[in-house]
Write an enzyme that holds these catalytic residues in place. Structure first.
Site, mmCIF file in Angstrom:
data_model
loop_
_atom_site.group_PDB
_atom_site.id
_atom_site.type_symbol
_atom_site.label_atom_id
_atom_site.label_comp_id
_atom_site.label_asym_id
_atom_site.label_seq_id
_atom_site.Cartn_x
_atom_site.Cartn_y
_atom_site.Cartn_z
ATOM 1 N N SER A 17 -3.264 7.040 -1.567
ATOM 2 C CA SER A 17 -2.546 7.507 -2.757
ATOM 3 C C SER A 17 -2.929 6.688 -3.987
ATOM 4 C CB SER A 17 -1.029 7.486 -2.541
ATOM 5 O OG SER A 17 -0.542 6.166 -2.486
ATOM 6 N N ASN A 18 -3.213 5.406 -3.813
ATOM 7 C CA ASN A 18 -3.687 4.620 -4.962
ATOM 8 C C ASN A 18 -5.061 5.102 -5.418
ATOM 9 O OD1 ASN A 18 -1.894 2.288 -5.921
ATOM 10 N ND2 ASN A 18 -1.689 2.164 -3.694
ATOM 11 N N ARG A 69 -15.942 -10.599 12.468
ATOM 12 C CA ARG A 69 -15.664 -10.302 11.071
ATOM 13 C C ARG A 69 -16.879 -10.563 10.192
ATOM 14 N NH1 ARG A 69 -10.389 -12.784 8.400
ATOM 15 N NH2 ARG A 69 -11.648 -14.623 8.017
ATOM 16 N N ILE A 96 -8.248 -8.262 6.489
ATOM 17 C CA ILE A 96 -8.300 -9.568 5.828
ATOM 18 C C ILE A 96 -9.769 -9.923 5.615
ATOM 19 C CG2 ILE A 96 -7.867 -12.039 6.156
ATOM 20 C CD1 ILE A 96 -5.288 -11.246 7.607
ATOM 21 N N LEU A 97 -10.082 -10.355 4.407
ATOM 22 C CA LEU A 97 -11.482 -10.631 4.070
ATOM 23 C C LEU A 97 -11.774 -12.123 4.131
ATOM 24 C CD1 LEU A 97 -11.618 -8.071 1.163
ATOM 25 C CD2 LEU A 97 -12.919 -7.911 3.306
ATOM 26 N N ASN A 111 -6.889 -6.454 -5.984
ATOM 27 C CA ASN A 111 -6.075 -5.910 -4.892
ATOM 28 C C ASN A 111 -4.715 -5.497 -5.427
ATOM 29 O OD1 ASN A 111 -5.357 -5.351 -2.120
ATOM 30 N ND2 ASN A 111 -4.135 -7.226 -2.127
ATOM 31 N N HIS A 113 -0.809 -5.129 -4.202
ATOM 32 C CA HIS A 113 0.068 -5.571 -3.111
ATOM 33 C C HIS A 113 1.489 -5.090 -3.399
ATOM 34 C CE1 HIS A 113 1.415 -8.037 0.230
ATOM 35 N NE2 HIS A 113 2.458 -8.361 -0.529
ATOM 36 N N SER A 140 2.317 -5.825 -7.320
ATOM 37 C CA SER A 140 1.474 -6.760 -8.073
ATOM 38 C C SER A 140 0.010 -6.369 -7.926
ATOM 39 C CB SER A 140 1.613 -8.185 -7.519
ATOM 40 O OG SER A 140 2.956 -8.594 -7.422
ATOM 41 N N LEU A 148 -4.606 -15.726 0.923
ATOM 42 C CA LEU A 148 -4.250 -14.336 1.250
ATOM 43 C C LEU A 148 -3.039 -13.864 0.441
ATOM 44 C CD1 LEU A 148 -4.802 -11.873 3.087
ATOM 45 C CD2 LEU A 148 -3.152 -12.851 4.692
ATOM 46 N N ASP A 149 -3.225 -12.795 -0.317
ATOM 47 C CA ASP A 149 -2.193 -12.246 -1.213
ATOM 48 C C ASP A 149 -1.709 -13.287 -2.217
ATOM 49 O OD1 ASP A 149 -2.268 -9.742 0.015
ATOM 50 O OD2 ASP A 149 -0.689 -10.251 1.438
ATOM 51 N N GLU A 178 2.933 1.216 -8.266
ATOM 52 C CA GLU A 178 1.547 0.843 -7.913
ATOM 53 C C GLU A 178 0.566 1.774 -8.615
ATOM 54 O OE1 GLU A 178 0.599 0.326 -3.755
ATOM 55 O OE2 GLU A 178 2.654 -0.221 -3.281
#
Ligand code: GRF
Length: 225
Positions: A17-18, A69, A96-97, A111, A113, A140, A148-149, A178
């Site tokens: 949806s974003n 990864r 997670i990158l 990103n 969030h 945000s 992370l975040d 968002e």
């Protein structure tokens, strides 16, 4: 600044949806970007169908096909870099990158969030906001760093938490925001107004306050969880 639309790559994992809100703003002429590719780690992502229906190039780099990864991310970087994007947008990308990836896109990786960071990092943010009795909640947009975040916040939007809210009703209210703030941050970036300098967000040459627009009172205690 050139008036050519800025090449971007959008990463998704699910509903999309974003992604659709970015598409809508682009089509409406409010976002000067060229979406070079929509890439998903999940071949079943609903957002891929929207992207295809809108005539956008899509690709899948399925994390399950790689031993670890590092290999997945190497492939993902190759897929992204083929499009030479100025900006890479995580629009509901749920992996997670790692450090190598994040360093490679430092300062050009955004990103979205679904919480008022630094509160409620991680998953299930709406249920956690309800359980914590947060008076308000929100979303945000931030630059991605190895925290992370926890990367520097660019913009936030708040919504009230209502007495009869479920995680779903609250989440829908947040999602609406968002869809407003992610395109806004993208526009700032591609217009050359937004950057990351020495770990701080610069907008129109001014350092943004640490928590973007607002720091929500009453919910900071959750931030370290
Ligand atoms: C959004 O809530 C986003 O903030 C989070 O994942 C969700 C993705 O939703 N990171 P969608 O795929 O954009 O609909």
């Amino acid at each position: 600044m050139s008036s050519a639309p800025a090449p971007v790559v959008i990463l998704i994992s699910g509903r999309g949806s974003n992604l659709r809100s970015i598409l809508d703003e682009t089509r409406a002429g409010r976002l000067p970007i060229e979406i070079r590719a929509v890439i998903s780690n999940n071949p079943e992502a609903e957002g891929l169908q929207h992207a295809r229906a809108a005539g956008m190039p899509t690709e899948v780099v399925n994390h399950r096909n790689y031993a670890d990864r590092a290999q997945f991310e190497a492939k993902l970087m190759q897929a992204i870099d083929r499009h030479a994007p100025r900006l890479v947008i995580l629009a509901g990308f749920m992996r997670i990158l790692g450090e190598v990836f994040i360093r490679h896109y430092a300062g050009r990786l955004l990103n979205i969030h679904p919480s008022l960071l630094p509160a409620f990092k991680g998953l299930n943010t709406h249920a956690r906001a309800l359980a914590a009795g947060a008076p308000q909640h929100g979303a945000s947009v931030h630059f991605v760093t190895n925290d992370l975040d926890g990367g520097p916040v660019i913009v936030q939007a708040t919504v009230p938490v209502r007495a009869n809210d479920s995680a779903d009703t609250l989440g829908a209210r947040v999602l609406h925001e968002e869809h407003r703030i992610l395109p806004l941050a993208i526009r700032w970036f591609v217009e050359g107004r937004l950057s990351l300098r020495n770990g701080q967000v610069l907008l129109d040459g001014e350092i943004r306050p640490e928590q973007g627009l607002i720091a929500a009172p009453g919910i900071q205690a959750e931030a370290s969880k």
